[in-house]
Write an enzyme that holds these catalytic residues in place. Structure first.
Site, PDB file in Angstrom:
ATOM      1  N   GLY A  12       0.824  -1.200   0.000  1.00 42.84           N
ATOM      2  CA  GLY A  12       0.000   0.000   0.000  1.00 42.84           C
ATOM      3  C   GLY A  12       0.859   1.251   0.000  1.00 42.84           C
ATOM      4  O   GLY A  12       1.734   1.414  -0.844  1.00 42.84           O
ATOM      5  N   VAL A  46       7.939   9.299   4.427  1.00 42.54           N
ATOM      6  CA  VAL A  46       8.507  10.628   4.657  1.00 42.54           C
ATOM      7  C   VAL A  46       8.527  11.468   3.383  1.00 42.54           C
ATOM      8  O   VAL A  46       9.019  12.582   3.392  1.00 42.54           O
ATOM      9  CB  VAL A  46       9.937  10.539   5.236  1.00 42.54           C
ATOM     10  CG1 VAL A  46       9.904   9.893   6.597  1.00 42.54           C
ATOM     11  CG2 VAL A  46      10.869   9.795   4.290  1.00 42.54           C
ATOM     12  N   LYS A  77       3.820  24.649  -2.082  1.00 44.85           N
ATOM     13  CA  LYS A  77       5.275  24.674  -2.258  1.00 44.85           C
ATOM     14  C   LYS A  77       5.617  25.402  -3.552  1.00 44.85           C
ATOM     15  O   LYS A  77       5.197  24.990  -4.632  1.00 44.85           O
ATOM     16  CB  LYS A  77       5.830  23.250  -2.284  1.00 44.85           C
ATOM     17  CG  LYS A  77       7.341  23.205  -2.529  1.00 44.85           C
ATOM     18  CD  LYS A  77       7.850  21.780  -2.593  1.00 44.85           C
ATOM     19  CE  LYS A  77       9.319  21.757  -3.002  1.00 44.85           C
ATOM     20  NZ  LYS A  77       9.842  20.388  -3.123  1.00 44.85           N
ATOM     21  N   THR A 340      11.810  14.224  -5.413  1.00 43.33           N
ATOM     22  CA  THR A 340      11.437  13.420  -6.584  1.00 43.33           C
ATOM     23  C   THR A 340      10.864  12.054  -6.238  1.00 43.33           C
ATOM     24  O   THR A 340      10.475  11.312  -7.141  1.00 43.33           O
ATOM     25  CB  THR A 340      12.668  13.226  -7.495  1.00 43.33           C
ATOM     26  OG1 THR A 340      13.753  12.689  -6.727  1.00 43.33           O
ATOM     27  CG2 THR A 340      13.091  14.544  -8.128  1.00 43.33           C
TER      28      THR A 340
END
Length: 493
Positions: A12, A46, A77, A340
């Site tokens: 998942g 993260v 952002k 990325t």
């Protein structure tokens, strides 16, 4: 020929549920999609900073932006601020915008270089709308037909909440989720994977398997033995310590990347907390020292115990092997310096959808998938190496990074820019010329020459052009709401 009808996703998290959501949205009921995951197996979780292509995924899925911001605790952002990377005490921005306005056959920075010789004191970022809004803490989408007013943006969000959001969308669309752990992988006579057997002996068969099992690569590596290209000689950081902390009273619309003696620290502002981490090389600093660096440089109170993550930078040699496609960490890992990680999930599944077979898997489509994947990973790798290589710090780690023998194409790019400021984007390179430009200039490269085309303009025309461009880039900033006001407005809709 047999028609492809069953896709099984193992794992998942963001990788698994983004794969499920996009495949179901695009392929509809032409295939059945089953996702296997275990609540007992955690995710790295993260990858909280993104780049503008994430908006394409959200648009394809038909996500309402207000709902998305609310569900994922997202903020805007506009850029990344790199602090202490060239040398301690200095910083620069890599924004998503394009500084200035280029001429035909000649990028804007050549015009600025001549202007600086004529006495203009402004740097590159004085002509960047994203930069001005980032430092002013302003944001709203600008409706303008003028390309000079474009302000590309992405998001910071809670990766765990994003995965939950995508799961809800996927299951509503018809993706079947099965709770369980894989006990055995079955293979057919031709070597392809035929089914996964769970601990409760349940057998899940499929024709294409998406491996989202994280670093361990249960299918792509442990079962198929695909192999791994280790790039740690170029990018030697092998560890990260992550910890959430209380959110700031005022959030900034950019990510912070702060260099330390053997790596760098990220700070990512969300609505409800900050994401923090320290990426480092264990050959130059101990885990305990790295932990202290992180905790001593938190700006708000920690909300949990720091957790350690180990990794090796590199990629699977074949990210599509037989009937298995690796997506996410199972396909490889590049440190999150330029945010990325989630994009590589996105591009991997989009590439699969573009090449998805109607009938049996054909060698040519597999080779094309792997060719494109390899090129994408290598181009991002080179861009990350650029940040480390162009440093003027004195610590052992940074000295060694300055003497790395960089990949040949990267060495050529640097030499070309140093000589005459020329930048050429490689085919399908994720990063535009403006990105390469900002990092090269930010890390201290000053080209020896500028393009002769700008000499066709009189001195007064150069000064006038720069003055007008700067004023136009600054104009919207005064009228935009603060970033936090924008978020509050979107959440109230």
């Amino acid at each position: 020929m047999r028609q492809i009808q069953k896709v099984v996703i193992l794992g998942g998290g963001t990788a698994g549920w983004m794969s499920a959501a996009l495949m179901k949205k695009v392929l509809g009921d032409t295939v059945s999609i089953t996702l296997i995951e275990s609540d007992e197996i955690g995710t790295v979780g993260v990858g909280e900073a993104t780049i503008p292509p994430i908006r394409l995924v959200n648009n394809v899925l038909g996500l309402n932006e207000s709902e998305f911001l609310k569900e994922t605790k997202a903020t805007i952002k506009l850029a990344i601020r790199f602090e202490n990377w060239k040398r301690p005490g200095e910083s620069y921005f890599h924004t998503f915008g394009v500084p200035g306005k280029s001429m035909a056959f000649c990028h804007f920075h050549h015009v600025l270089a001549r202007g600086q010789k004529l006495g203009v004191e402004d740097d590159l970022w004085a002509y960047d709308l994203n930069y001005h809004c980032a430092v002013a803490g302003k944001f709203a989408q600008i409706n303008s037909q003028d390309p000079i007013m474009e302000m590309p943006f992405a998001y910071h969000f809670d990766a765990g909440l994003y995965a939950q959001f995508l799961r809800k969308i996927s299951e509503k669309a018809g993706v079947k989720r099965i709770e369980g752990k894989v006990q055995q992988v079955l293979r057919g006579q031709n070597g392809d994977i035929s089914a996964l057997v769970l601990e409760n002996s349940r057998k899940i068969d499929g024709e294409i398997f998406i491996d989202c099992s994280g670093f361990k690569g249960l299918l792509i590596e442990q079962t198929l033995g695909t192999g791994f290209d280790d790039w740690s000689h170029w990018l030697p950081c092998d560890s990260a310590i992550a910890v959430p902390s209380e959110h700031h009273q005022q959030t900034v619309p950019y990510t912070r990347s702060i260099a330390h003696k053997a790596g760098w620290q990220w700070q990512i502002p969300l609505q409800h907390r900050n994401g923090n981490g320290h990426v480092f090389c264990s050959r130059y600093i101990t885990d305990e020292e790295a932990r202290s660096v992180l905790m001593e440089n938190l700006e708000t109170k920690a909300l949990a115990e720091p957790r350690l993550i180990r990794f090796t930078t590199g990629r699977r040699r074949r990210q599509w092997n037989r009937n298995v496609v690796a997506i996410g960490l199972s396909s490889g890992f590049l440190e999150p310096l330029e945010s990325t990680s989630i994009h590589l999930i996105q591009s991997g599944i989009v590439r699969l959808l573009q090449l998805f077979p109607q009938h049996d898997i054909k060698p040519a489509m597999v080779e094309e998938y792997n060719r494109q994947s390899q090129l994408e990973f290598e181009q991002i790798r080179d861009f990350l190496v650029l940040h480390y290589y162009l440093n003027e710090r004195e610590e052992d780690f940074w000295n060694d990074m300055r003497h790395v023998q960089v990949p040949e194409l990267l060495a050529h790019k640097i030499a070309l820019f140093k000589e005459n400021g020329k930048l050429f984007r490689e085919q399908n390179d994720l990063f535009l010329e403006s990105s390469w430009l900002q990092v090269m200039v930010g890390q201290g490269i000053k080209p020896q020459e500028y393009h002769p085309l700008v000499n066709t303009l009189p001195d007064a025309a150069i000064i006038k052009m720069l003055t007008q461009l700067k004023a136009k880039k600054l104009e919207p900033v005064f009228h935009l709401p603060s970033h936090d006001d924008y978020i509050r407005h979107m959440l109230s809709r």
